[in-house]
Structures are given as C-alpha cells and as structure tokens.
Design an enzyme around this catalytic site. Structure first.
Site, PDB file in Angstrom:
ATOM      1  CB  THR A 131      19.146   6.235   2.212  1.00  0.00           C
ATOM      2  OG1 THR A 131      20.333   5.955   2.940  1.00  0.00           O
ATOM      3  CG2 THR A 131      18.913   5.060   1.264  1.00  0.00           C
ATOM      4  CG  ASP A 132      24.207   8.013   3.200  1.00  0.00           C
ATOM      5  OD1 ASP A 132      23.477   7.071   3.542  1.00  0.00           O
ATOM      6  OD2 ASP A 132      25.052   8.525   3.963  1.00  0.00           O
ATOM      7  CD  GLU A 133      22.305   2.431   4.577  1.00  0.00           C
ATOM      8  OE1 GLU A 133      22.106   1.277   4.163  1.00  0.00           O
ATOM      9  OE2 GLU A 133      22.256   2.743   5.771  1.00  0.00           O
ATOM     10  CE1 TYR A 156      16.092   1.662   3.889  1.00  0.00           C
ATOM     11  CE2 TYR A 156      18.470   2.024   4.067  1.00  0.00           C
ATOM     12  CZ  TYR A 156      17.176   2.519   4.042  1.00  0.00           C
ATOM     13  OH  TYR A 156      16.964   3.875   4.159  1.00  0.00           O
ATOM     14  CE  LYS A 160      14.691   4.924   0.671  1.00  0.00           C
ATOM     15  NZ  LYS A 160      13.359   5.523   0.987  1.00  0.00           N
TER      16      LYS A 160
END
Ligand code: NAD
Ligand code: DAU
Length: 348
Positions: A131-133, A156, A160
């Site tokens: 993810t970009d997060e 989260y 990741k």
C-alpha cells in the site's frame, strides 16, 4: 501450465484479481488461499467458482505447516500475496491481529515458498501487494515515489511496511525472486462497507448519518479496483525482479468533496431530489493519527511497463454506486451479524 497461489482472493481486490486471472489465462491454475475473515466472502467469486482452472483452499497464511502442504499439494510456481488485515480503524483498536496476519503471515508464506522451491528460483516469483500508506503522509505538495523513505503512522501501515521489509530482506539475503507494488486507495464493487465509499453508499441508501472524520479535509488518491487488478497482471508478467512499482491514478480527492459527489450521484440514481442526502453529513471525532494526504506518482509503471488507468473517476464512481444499489442482497448479507456490533462500537 503455471500454478499460481493468490492469497486473500476472497476479499475486495483479491476477488477482482482472481476473476481477471481465471478468465484471461485458461492455462494458469489459480489457487485461492483465504481463511475467510469477516472481509472474505466466497459470494464475491460465484461467477467463476466452477471454472476448471480455479481452486479455493481455506487456510490461514499464519499456519505455516498447512501453508507448506498447500505448496506441495498444488505444486505452486508463483505467489501473488494479498491476504491481510486491511482496515486502518480496526488496526487502531487491535494492532496485534495486524502484526500477526500482515507480518507473521507474510513471513510464513515467504519461508514456505523458499522451502518448497528449494532455493531453485528459475521461473518462480513472489509478488507482494502493498500500500501507499507505508510512505506516511504528504503535505499540500509532492507525490510518493518508489524511492520515498518509509514513514508509516498507523498500526496497519506499520505492519504493511514491516511485511515489505521482510520481502526485500528475502530478496537481498537469498536472491529470492520478489516484486512489490504499492497502490493508492481502491474503490469498486465487493468492497466491505467499513471503508469510506461503500459505507457511505450504504448509509445514503438507508438514510443514516455519514460520519466524516475531522473536517473532511484529508486527501486520498482513488483508483478503480479493476485498474489495480490490471496493474498487478502487468507487473506479474513484466515487472523486474527486486523492483517496486507504485500504482495510482493521479486522482486526488479531498474527502468532503468526494462525499458530495457520492451524495449527488446516489440521490440522482435513487430518484431523490438533488441535495436530499446533504443533511446526512455528520462531522465526527477525527481518526487517531489520521494521515493528511496520499498521492502516488505511478510514472515508473507507465513508462517501464506501459500501464495506465482505464477509467475516469466520474465514470468509475457512478458504476460503483450503481453496483451497490443493484446488489442490495450482497450488502445485506455482509452487513448482518457481526457488522452491526462493529458499527455500534466504531461509531458510538
Ligand atoms: P480485504 O480486507 O477486502 O481482503 C483481505 C482478504 O484477506 C480477505 O478475503 C480475508 O479473508 C483474507 N485474509 C485475512 N487474513 C487472512 C489470513 N490470516 N489468512 C488467509 N487469508 C486472510 O482487503 P483488500 O482491500 O482487498 O486488500 C488486499 C490487499 O491489498 C491487502 O494486502 C492490502 O494491504 C492491499 N491494498 C489495499 C488497498 C485498498 O484500497 N483496499 C490499497 C492498496 C493496497
Ligand atoms: O491508501 C491505500 C489504503 O487505502 C489501503 O492500504 C487500505 O487497506 C484501505 O483501507 C485504504 O485506507 P484509508 O484509511 O485511506 O481508507 P478508508 O476508506 O478507511 O478511509 C478513506 C478516508 O475517509 C480517510 O481519510 C478516512 C476517511 N473516513 C473513513 C471512514 C471509514 C471518514 O471520514 N469516515 C469514515 O467513516
């Protein structure tokens, strides 16, 4: 023939990817490994469940012994790993399950693949969907590049980020064949209605309040889920080993502006007078550690592998809202039972 293990294939993005691969590549066997958490639903794959090149295996990615057996039984050549706990708000309430699934589960798959492939990696690939997060939060300007330093803020995104590090560690330590992609926010059919877009569509239909966190000024970069599945297909076939590819649609929206587009479109499709559902907007306490802005620069993917999003946002969001309106049974099934207690606890 290739035997491809897709993890998390009963979830939102996974089900779109499995459908694409099963239909497009009759010469691939697609083995969908999913433990069916609240977010996994075999109804999402009803249309392809009887295809000859598709198999479902109920298995927890953290169950190393069972995962090893799946590799042996199905003679797995390649892995596309999507299984994860994926909702930021849940990670704030229960970080342990995110570390367990996203970190330990990824490690269990990496180690099982490495054991089964016996360090002979010819024709093998472990594709990790991220993810970009992991890149943290942007100010008003700039984009996330593949080289942006990791700076996760939520449990989260920390889990990741950690899983991405393990994948790169396997690549660097064992020359284990990996590729990673980091994608922006997805929207489309079959998304569990805990995430902004399906939650708000469901609430508009049912005349329920629309809980906008903070002032609604956070920005997300939205991509139609089928375009993400297409990007994974391209990267799986053409991506270079050891590389990372950002996936995004150059489609940034402030939450409140996006919500207004959803209200306008849903009211029209529901035959309501314009503005009817504006009154449902309810500003609520902000999400803890709420990242201000995400924006992906996906130039590398376009220039090196030729991928571009296929759909304009206005078309994508209308299609999406129509899908939820026409699939009230699906919404009803996934929001009965445990969803009600989650909702009460989350939005009390
Ligand atoms: P989702 O929550 O809809 O689906 C996750 C799937 O994983 C479910 O089917 C669930 O049953 C399965 N799963 C969870 N724990 C498992 C376990 N221990 N063993 C086996 N299966 C398990 O998630 P999604 O939104 O489809 O996201 C899929 C992947 O893409 C995730 O890795 C996520 O981090 C990543 N991603 C999501 C987005 C997005 O906008 N949704 C954007 C970028 C990246
Ligand atoms: O950027 C990619 C990520 O996008 C994925 O990795 C995650 O799996 C996915 O869940 C998503 O994370 P976000 O936190 O950005 O998505 P969510 O739909 O939960 O929230 C989108 C924005 O809307 C965010 O700024 C928070 C806000 N929001 C969300 C909910 C659920 C609200 O204002 N109210 C809400 O009730």
């Amino acid at each position: 023939m290739k035997n491809i293990l897709v993890t998390g294939g009963a979830g939102f993005i996974g089900s779109h990817l499995v459908r694409l691969l099963v239909n497009k590549y009759p010469n691939y066997n697609i083995i969908n490994m999913d433990v069916l958490t609240y977010a996994g639903n075999l109804e999402n794959l009803k249309d392809i469940e009887d295809k000859e090149n598709y198999k479902f295996v109920k298995c927890d990615i953290c169950d190393f012994e069972k995962v090893k057996k799946v590799f042996e039984e199905y003679e797995i050549d390649n892995v596309i790993h999507l299984a994860a706990e994926s909702h930021v708000d849940r990670s704030i309430k229960d970080p342990f399950s995110f570390a367990q699934t996203n970190v330990m589960g990824t490690l269990s798959l990496l180690q099982a693949a490495k054991n089964y492939w016996q360090d002979n990696f010819e024709g093998k690939l472990f594709y990790h969907v991220s993810t970009d997060e992991v890149y943290g939060s942007l100010g008003e300007e700039g984009f996330f590049l593949e080289t942006t330093a990791y700076d996760p803020h939520s449990p989260y995104s920390a889990s990741k980020a950690s899983s991405d590090h393990f994948v790169r560690a396997f690549q660097d330590t064992y020359q284990f064949p990996t590729v990673i992609s980091n994608c922006s926010n997805n929207y489309g059919s079959y998304q569990f209605p805990e995430k902004l877009i399906p939650l708000f569509i469901n609430n508009i239909c049912n005349n329920k309040p629309l809980p906008v966190y903070g002032k609604g000024e956070n920005v997300r970069d939205w991509l139609f889920v089928n375009d993400h599945a297409r990007a994974i297909d391209v990267i799986f076939h053409k991506g270079k080993l050891g590389e990372t590819y950002n996936i995004g649609g150059f489609n940034e929206w402030k939450n409140i502006d996006l919500i207004k587009v959803m209200i306008k479109t849903a009211d029209r499709l529901l035959g309501r007078a314009p503005g009817t559902s504006d009154k449902l907007i309810t500003y609520v306490t902000d999400r803890a550690g709420h990242d201000l802005r995400y924006a992906i620069d996906s130039t590398k993917l376009k220039e090196e592998l030729g991928w571009e999003p296929s759909l304009q946002f206005e078309e994508g969001i209308e299609k999406t809202i129509k899908w939820y309106l026409e699939n009230q049974d699906w919404l009803h099934n996934v929001t009965s039972g445990a969803y009600q207690s989650y909702y009460k606890e989350m939005y009390k």
